[in-house]
Design an enzyme around this catalytic site. Structure first.
Site, PDB file in Angstrom:
ATOM      1  N   GLU A 306     -13.264  65.676 -75.176  1.00  0.00           N
ATOM      2  CA  GLU A 306     -13.014  66.862 -74.343  1.00  0.00           C
ATOM      3  C   GLU A 306     -14.093  67.945 -74.533  1.00  0.00           C
ATOM      4  OE1 GLU A 306     -10.940  65.275 -76.246  1.00  0.00           O
ATOM      5  OE2 GLU A 306      -8.981  64.978 -75.304  1.00  0.00           O
ATOM      6  N   LYS A 412       6.357  65.376 -92.186  1.00  0.00           N
ATOM      7  CA  LYS A 412       7.260  66.487 -92.504  1.00  0.00           C
ATOM      8  C   LYS A 412       8.281  65.999 -93.518  1.00  0.00           C
ATOM      9  CE  LYS A 412       8.815  70.692 -90.796  1.00  0.00           C
ATOM     10  NZ  LYS A 412       8.574  71.681 -89.742  1.00  0.00           N
TER      11      LYS A 412
END
Lengths: 517, 517
Positions: A306, A412
């Site tokens: 990108e 997490k």
């Protein structure tokens, strides 16, 4: 106003560096050598032929090609008629390619003969032109393009799809303007410094994010360009570097590891190299040191499809004498190229300080950062003109970037974020481990816990429990993976990165119930 | 879309090169040293103060200043509020300055105390701010500019008037976009290659075509910058180069001659210089060789106020070992910077070949070539997007430019064009001649004939007739000036060039009636 068009570079090379060469190899043998005068003429004929074939401004012309001179010619010829060069990734499956060709609605495809089988899935009415004899006929018969169509710097010149590690591949369209400025950035003295003195070897696939932008940069600068052809082996690359006195080459660290082994074994002469640029993942200290011992300066660049793709470079204005500090700096992702801006932000989008400690998602903006995906997909990746890179990073007080993790690779555990990359680095410090990936697996108490998939070094005999015990000496208890699974090799994506998406799918069932950490 | 704004560079320097210095001197003594963090803060305060004083987007804020840190601060602060920095040439007369200030309709003027007398002719209601204490108060009291006004890359950032050798001075307005791309060009490895490693000394006046663009380039790159202050002498420059370990400096050949003499006499240490860039007129072989013997690489750049100003550079990708050939190349005006295009054309506008022989008017176009004068004056200088430079030039097969003459300096003798520069070069080859100018004077038979005005070298005793007789041995008969007039010194323009306009006026009466040639 002068429009900024990348198609000017080939004309510049013809006028200002007429005698510099484009050299083509196939399987280690030179098959072609012509100068920029010839390149410009061939590009003009190819453009004329494409126009005669009915290619119109805005059409997508796809390539499924290795790095060879006809691919280089198409880099300029397709945008010259106002069309968009769509570079297809030859490491994808036929199914993925069919999806991408359909999504881009390509008008025609130029393909290497040995890759045509990858087009089995595309709609049959699509014109496929063989990149060999058929393209050569077009060049031979092509009328030189007379007056090119009027083009704006905002027109797309190239289209490239992301490798799709986070879902379906997304199209990244590069306007002339961004590529033009990216080309200047690549030639800055503080950047890759590509110049008329260079002989550039195109190892980075030209289907991958504009070949890091080096084909345009080398053409603008009037550097000599060497194309290694299909399936280049490290033996071929070493031979070409020696024979052509290559000065600049970029590659992924994995390729540099194999090339190094070959060079050391065979005693190849790599003394011409002024820059070995590594990108795609962080090189090891060993790799940097070994190349430096051969007299080859090593740099790292970080970027993204990108971002055209270059964003950073590790050139050091005042390199320290101490090799350890020098290598530490080369192992960061470097400093930001002029023209771009970046920031790191927390989950709420608040900017974090440049202290080398605070880690947050990296946002980037600038003239060669695209501001939308092709056809507007995934608009959530663009916020107020900033690209959300999906990388978690720190920025040091010295402005050096350190990519800590991909947002999706964070684990997490019990309300805390665990970095899979940090655990991988700790495991790689074990002399018995050659390669490793850490992924998160579901855990009923801690929500998620790390799992390591490791490859042993040749001759190593340590078992998984022993490796885990050793690691426990070196990391906080809660970092310790639930399990270390030993495998023969890790799966790779089409661009050579560890395919964590596949590993996550493979080990998704490995739910653990007790936190051993 | 990211707008290309030069005001970003100071913020980039603050974030990425916070510890690099801006150093100020006055009469050879260091008076100031701060870092880019301070520069950025001062620029923001100055911008805030200007806004509070009522400066609005589009307003012209003029400077009448030497090269000092406050001038550098104004380079960014004025465009930051959307206004236009109008750099006044302090070598002009009060009358000329009054004309230019009136023409530009400046809103206010920041002036050095020792230059305020040059503003006697401007309209009394115009605000004049002393660049010393008054500006310092503004910086101290200025609120940091909060949100800068929205700006487009097409907005003017700087305005500069030509020195007016061909009539009334004309305004050249530089949009952000052109200056931004010019800055990238100045930092290319194949260009001036200004980088974070550099310490730049600003000898080129900052009122003269953006100081060749070096203030912006050094700021973007994060180079250290040294400002020599008012009336710098060559003794001061040599001292500063030695003390600051200056790596890059640009100047006119006349300054380089005097600096060389000082350095050789005093044994100053100039070993830090990696580039001495000469521009404004062609340096002599002697000058190039003498600097090289001191270990200083010499380059030449050619440009024009209308080109921001850099167009060419003499960096040689493969410099020849033979010093004579190397110096010959450095004495050409060099090769064209990437991004620009040029052509040479005959009187009918037909393009001439690059053969090193065919001479025609040089046309240039590109992203940092302006496409009109301020307020649209002299539109005939712009044809189909090309700037008519007014220079007569050849381009070699190697793409090297050689400026042969100014179109207005050509002498039309008996239907043939005679080059005043070629005759000057031939006269300068005489060891007794130190300086010379050749102008055309009316002639009843030949229409125009050359007249030479020469300055003898110290100690030389040759008379005009003897010089003319010697020249006759070396040039075609019809080149021979009607007369050689000996004078003590040649008049100079405000930027140090020989003032041929004045000489032409002075000798306009010297009509000759018989062609001695």
């Amino acid at each position: 106003m002068t429009e900024l068009l990348v198609t000017e570079f080939v004309e510049r090379a013809r006028r200002h560096h007429p005698r510099r060469s484009v050299v083509g190899y196939e399987h280690g043998t030179e098959v072609l050598r012509y100068d920029y005068g010839t390149l410009a003429e061939r590009v003009a004929r190819l453009a004329g032929a494409l126009q005669r074939l009915g290619v119109r401004p805005g059409d997508r012309v796809a390539t499924l090609c290795w790095n060879h001179h006809r691919h280089l010619e198409l880099y300029s010829a397709v945008p010259m008629v106002g069309a968009v060069l769509h570079t297809l990734n030859l490491r994808l499956s036929a199914e993925e390619i069919a999806y991408i060709v359909g999504h881009a609605n390509d008008r025609m495809i130029v393909a290497d003969a040995d890759l045509v089988h990858l087009l089995d899935g595309v709609r049959p009415e699509l014109g496929v032109i063989d990149s060999g004899a058929a393209l050569e006929e077009l060049v031979a018969d092509g009328p030189e393009l007379g007056m090119p169509p009027l083009r704006s710097e905002h027109d797309l010149a190239i289209l490239c799809y992301t490798s799709g590690t986070t879902g379906r591949p997304k199209g990244v369209g590069y306007p002339h303007r961004g590529l033009y400025l990216h080309t200047f950035a690549a030639c800055l003295a503080d950047g890759h410094a590509i110049s008329a003195r260079d002989t550039v070897l195109h190892v980075v696939p030209m289907f991958h994010a504009n070949g890091w932008g080096v084909p345009f940069a080398a053409t603008m600068a009037g550097a000599a360009q060497v194309l290694p052809g299909p399936h280049p082996t490290v033996a071929e690359l070493a031979h070409i570097i020696e024979r052509e006195r290559v000065t600049y080459v970029g590659m992924a660290p994995t390729v540099a590891v194999d090339l190094l082994a070959h060079v050391c074994r065979e005693g190849s002469d790599v003394s011409s190299l002024r820059a070995l640029v590594l990108g795609g993942s962080t090189p090891s200290v060993d790799l940097i040191r070994s190349w430096e011992e051969l007299g080859v300066p090593v740099f790292q660049g970080w970027g993204m499809t990108e971002i055209s793709p270059m964003a950073t470079f590790t050139r050091d204005p005042f390199p320290p004498d101490d090799p350890a500090e020098r290598h530490r700096r080369t192992r960061t992702q470097g400093t930001l190229l002029p023209g771009l801006q970046w920031r790191i932000v927390d989950d709420e989008g608040r900017e974090l300080p440049w202290d080398g400690e605070s880690a947050g998602e990296l946002l980037v903006r600038g003239p060669w950062v695209v501001d939308a995906y092709y056809l507007g997909e995934a608009p959530d990746r663009f916020v107020d003109g900033w690209l959300r890179t999906g990388d978690v990073a720190t920025i040091g007080t010295d402005g050096r970037l350190r990519i800590v993790d991909r947002t999706k690779d964070l684990i997490k555990s019990g309300g805390e974020w665990l970095s899979s990359v940090a655990i991988e680095q700790a495991l790689l410090a074990d002399p018995d481990i050659a390669d490793v990936a850490v992924v998160g697996v579901a855990h009923e108490r801690w929500q998620e816990r790390p799992l390591a998939i490791a490859v042993l070094r040749e001759g190593a005999t340590a078992g998984a429990d022993e490796l885990r015990a050793r690691l426990a000496q070196r990391v906080p208890r809660w970092w310790l993976p639930e399990e270390i699974v030993l495998v023969a090799a890790l799966p790779r994506t089409s661009v050579g990165k560890t395919d964590k998406r596949r590993l996550r799918a493979q080990f998704a069932g490995t739910t653990t119930s007790t936190g051993k950490g």
